[in-house]
Structure formats: structure tokens, C-alpha cells
Design an enzyme around this catalytic site. Sequence first.
Site, PDB file in Angstrom:
ATOM      1  CG  HIS A  71      42.708  44.415  43.458  1.00 62.27           C
ATOM      2  ND1 HIS A  71      42.976  45.495  44.214  1.00 62.27           N
ATOM      3  CD2 HIS A  71      41.734  44.768  42.535  1.00 62.27           C
ATOM      4  CE1 HIS A  71      41.946  46.396  43.774  1.00 62.27           C
ATOM      5  NE2 HIS A  71      41.280  45.899  42.853  1.00 62.27           N
ATOM      6  CG  HIS A 107      37.434  44.604  40.045  1.00 71.18           C
ATOM      7  ND1 HIS A 107      36.590  45.134  41.031  1.00 71.18           N
ATOM      8  CD2 HIS A 107      38.587  44.997  39.997  1.00 71.18           C
ATOM      9  CE1 HIS A 107      37.322  46.366  41.349  1.00 71.18           C
ATOM     10  NE2 HIS A 107      38.657  46.053  40.815  1.00 71.18           N
ATOM     11  CG  LEU A 108      35.836  37.169  39.794  1.00 71.00           C
ATOM     12  CD1 LEU A 108      35.572  35.909  40.890  1.00 71.00           C
ATOM     13  CD2 LEU A 108      36.239  36.742  38.507  1.00 71.00           C
ATOM     14  NE  ARG A 109      33.499  44.708  36.884  1.00 66.95           N
ATOM     15  CZ  ARG A 109      33.976  45.656  37.176  1.00 66.95           C
ATOM     16  NH1 ARG A 109      33.987  45.976  38.406  1.00 66.95           N
ATOM     17  NH2 ARG A 109      34.808  46.404  36.376  1.00 66.95           N
ATOM     18  CG  ASN A 167      33.912  47.375  42.826  1.00 66.88           C
ATOM     19  OD1 ASN A 167      34.397  46.117  42.594  1.00 66.88           O
ATOM     20  ND2 ASN A 167      34.509  48.376  41.982  1.00 66.88           N
ATOM     21  CE  LYS A 183      39.701  48.663  47.500  1.00 69.15           C
ATOM     22  NZ  LYS A 183      39.851  48.273  45.870  1.00 69.15           N
ATOM     23  CG  HIS A 217      40.739  53.024  45.153  1.00 67.27           C
ATOM     24  ND1 HIS A 217      40.554  52.419  44.084  1.00 67.27           N
ATOM     25  CD2 HIS A 217      41.395  54.275  44.821  1.00 67.27           C
ATOM     26  CE1 HIS A 217      40.787  53.265  42.857  1.00 67.27           C
ATOM     27  NE2 HIS A 217      41.272  54.537  43.272  1.00 67.27           N
ATOM     28  CG  HIS A 267      44.921  49.608  42.380  1.00 67.29           C
ATOM     29  ND1 HIS A 267      44.766  50.676  42.878  1.00 67.29           N
ATOM     30  CD2 HIS A 267      43.488  49.060  42.384  1.00 67.29           C
ATOM     31  CE1 HIS A 267      43.729  50.976  43.604  1.00 67.29           C
ATOM     32  NE2 HIS A 267      42.671  50.143  43.136  1.00 67.29           N
ATOM     33  CG  LEU A 302      40.082  55.613  38.008  1.00 67.09           C
ATOM     34  CD1 LEU A 302      38.649  55.995  38.339  1.00 67.09           C
ATOM     35  CD2 LEU A 302      41.033  56.864  37.918  1.00 67.09           C
ATOM     36  CG  ASP A 352      41.995  46.985  39.579  1.00 70.06           C
ATOM     37  OD1 ASP A 352      41.040  46.593  39.873  1.00 70.06           O
ATOM     38  OD2 ASP A 352      42.586  48.052  39.495  1.00 70.06           O
ATOM     39  CG  HIS A 386      34.100  48.176  33.064  1.00 72.02           C
ATOM     40  ND1 HIS A 386      33.301  48.814  33.933  1.00 72.02           N
ATOM     41  CD2 HIS A 386      35.477  48.449  33.729  1.00 72.02           C
ATOM     42  CE1 HIS A 386      33.853  49.020  34.877  1.00 72.02           C
ATOM     43  NE2 HIS A 386      34.948  49.128  34.980  1.00 72.02           N
ATOM     44  CB  ALA A 426      38.230  53.397  35.564  1.00 74.63           C
TER      45      ALA A 426
HETATM   46  O1  DOR Z   1      40.179  50.906  36.943  1.00 72.97           O
HETATM   47  C1  DOR Z   1      39.548  50.479  37.805  1.00 72.97           C
HETATM   48  N1  DOR Z   1      38.486  49.695  38.023  1.00 72.97           N
HETATM   49  N2  DOR Z   1      40.021  50.625  39.227  1.00 72.97           N
HETATM   50  C2  DOR Z   1      38.942  50.651  40.175  1.00 72.97           C
HETATM   51  O2  DOR Z   1      39.660  51.124  41.417  1.00 72.97           O
HETATM   52  C3  DOR Z   1      37.868  49.814  39.991  1.00 72.97           C
HETATM   53  C4  DOR Z   1      38.005  49.094  38.851  1.00 72.97           C
HETATM   54  C5  DOR Z   1      36.585  48.603  38.551  1.00 72.97           C
HETATM   55  O3  DOR Z   1      35.838  47.994  39.335  1.00 72.97           O
HETATM   56  O4  DOR Z   1      36.211  48.726  37.440  1.00 72.97           O
HETATM   57 ZN    ZN Z   2      40.042  47.197  41.669  1.00 70.25          ZN
END
Ligand code: DOR
Ligand code: ZN
Length: 398
Positions: free
Chosen positions: A60, A62-64, A88, A146, A183, A221, A266, A294, A298, A310
Site C-alpha cells: 500500500h 502513494h507515489l503521487r 487516488n 481500491k 479503506h 491500514h 487516516l 501507506d 504531502h 492526512a
Molecule cells: O493518511 C492518509 N493519506 N490516508 C489515506 O487514506 C490517504 C492518504 C493520502 O493519499 O494522502
Molecule cells: Zn493510503
Amino acid sequence: MGAGISVAECLASAASVPCMTHDLSRDGTFDRGKMEFMEHNMAAVEPITSLTLRRPDDWHLHLRDGAMLSAVVADTAQHFGRAIVMPNLVPPVLTGADASAYRDRILAHCAGYPKFQPLMTLYLTETTDANDVVKAAEAGIVHAVKLYPAGATTNSASGVRDFDKVRPVLEAMAEIGLPLCIHGEVTEPSVDIFDREAVFIDRVLRPLRAAVPSLKMILEHVTTADGVDFVRDAGDNMAATITTHHLFINRNHILAGGLRPHYYCLPVAKRERHRLALVAAATSGARQFFLGTDSAPHLDTDKQSACGCAGIYTAPNTLSCLAHVFEAESALEQLEAFTSLNGAAFYGLPPANDTIKLVKRDEAVVFPASRKTANGEVTIFDCGVPLYWEIDAGPMRV
Ligand code: DOR
Ligand code: ZN
């Protein structure tokens, strides 16, 4: 110097022992895997200071995209074999074609890490086309779908409101064995944020499992003892990922003595008893539990704000953090199951065929405090204790 050991070798050498059970037991039941590991190491009087593991996977991540992607992807690609990449983005990764294009953008930044495989996911909406999902899965582009309840977290506005509307997609996924990453939080404003996971399990997850019993599901998570209990007692096609940060922080870390935005994510971290349940689950070796960091970068300016985002960025020091937790629990012998074996088995993939080595230093390892991007800094997770384990792979990225 202390003793070096490969967990895989160690366990293989105990082949005369008929069967290894790693049941998650809270009653202190005998754990044969741990016994074998300790017996094997009786000869090594010195403490363990190096550990060879099959190359870990992150189930799990996130690479953006764009500047953020280019700044962060190496933190994962240099140590991990595979990563399940979250969809996402803005706009989200909705179709097989979107996933394929996103995969190409990721790989364009991974020239130095030719073995790294991003495993793509699709973002489930009420209008997702089941045929497109099946085609993308059968072509090997997509490895999971997802499910975000609409409004649950970052960029989840296009998620699901009416679960009946996605039933045909879930049934098609069940037929081809494609996992659903969930989620697990309800979004009703009337439900306290610390209860949203437990309420989701009762109101959504149980009915969903009853409706599509053969669908492979992953409660992503997991943050509560309720979630751990549910997953442990569910059938073979239910699993959970556990993040690195939820093994370290409880809700006091976010709120007591000052508001700490870099610990806000989150699902939000819960009470200490829940953190302890997560540590017990992760270090148990039980097949249902595996690493999904996860790691969610940011910009600091977006987190240190009146309405902060988050997400916690753990990719650079995740493996050091995990070795610390497993060592503290006298469970280093289970680290490989958590990082490198259980997830692959659940996804129906072979484990990695190469290894990484972790070494324990005499002095605490200094990690950079943040990662620079073209648009600003991203704070790296501070787990709150000195870390001594690091990957033995030459100089660290700075
Ligand atoms: O803390 C989180 N950040 N929880 C998520 O479910 C999404 C993630 C994000 O994409 O920043
Ligand atoms: Zn996530």
C-alpha cells in the site's frame, strides 16, 4: 561484531520440525517459529546485528505524480521489490488505460532501479466498468481495485456511496481472483472519527463479505483491535495491511502537548491498546497481516495548515523502523513474513528471489528530516526513538 543470519536459511534449516504455526495468539501460546529461531541462534551468543531478508514488498503506497513522484519514488524503489500503488490521483486512476499510463510515468523515474515493479490499482467508482477491470487484470496491468467510501480521505470524492452499485464489479473481481483493497472507515459525520473503522466493519464489511463471499479483501491500514480480531477470525480470503507509523503512534502522539500534523493520517491513530494489538498482529507472523506502509507524501505547507492533509511519509526509514519494533518484541524472526512473504502469498505472487541485508549499527542512524521536491519539503516520519538498524546498501539518499 555480532552474528549474521538469514531468516529464510534459519527456518529452512529446521526442516525436521513437521509444521510451523504462526497463529496469532493473545494467550501466550507456544510459537514454534520463534522457538526454532532461538534454538538456531543459541550458538550465536552475541546479539543479532545483521539480518538477511527476502526483498520486501510494500502492499500500500502513494507515489503521487509529477514533481512529487520524481522526488519520492526512489525511496521505495531502491529497497522494495514491488509496491501496490494507490490510485487516488487528481483525477483518479479509473481505467486500465489510466493505470498503464501511470505505470509508465512511474517507471520513467526508476531507471536506476530496474527490478522495481509498481503494481497498479484502479479507483472504484459507481460507474466502473467490470469488463475494463477484468481486461486490465488479465493483461497483468492491474493487481487490485481500491474501494474508498466517498469522502473518507484524501481525493476520495469519487468513491462509493451506494455499495449495491458496485456489486457487479466485485462479482467479476471475485471470479478472476482480483483483490479489493478497502479503506475501512464510514464517513457519516455523526460517527466519531475514532470509531469509524469499527463501525465500518459492522455496517459495511460484514455485509459485503456476506454478499460476495469469494472476493479477496484487504482491510487496508488496520488501526484497531476490532479490525485485527475481525481479520484474524475471517476466512482465507481476508487480510489486512498494517502501516509502519501505526506501530509507533497512538492518538496522544498527535494531540497531547501540542498538535502534531506530521502524525496525522487516516485512519487516525487510536488508543494505545489498539496500537498494541497492531504490534501483536504484525509480529505474530500470521499470514493475514502484512506490510502496507501507506507512505503518503504531502508538502509540509499542506500539512502545517489550518486544515492539514492526512498522510505520513515513511518510505525512507520504514525498514529501520520495522526492524526496531520487531527486535523490541523479540520477534526479528517474523520480520520477513511481514515484509516479504505474507503479502505476496495473499496476492498469489511468488516471493522475491533476491534479498536485502539489514545491519544494526553501534550508533543511532541519522535519517534526513525531510525530502526536497520542486515545490517544497516533505517531512519524513520521526518515529520518536533512536533507530539502529539500517539497510546495508551503501550511502543513504540525502
Ligand atoms: O493518511 C492518509 N493519506 N490516508 C489515506 O487514506 C490517504 C492518504 C493520502 O493519499 O494522502
Ligand atoms: Zn493510503
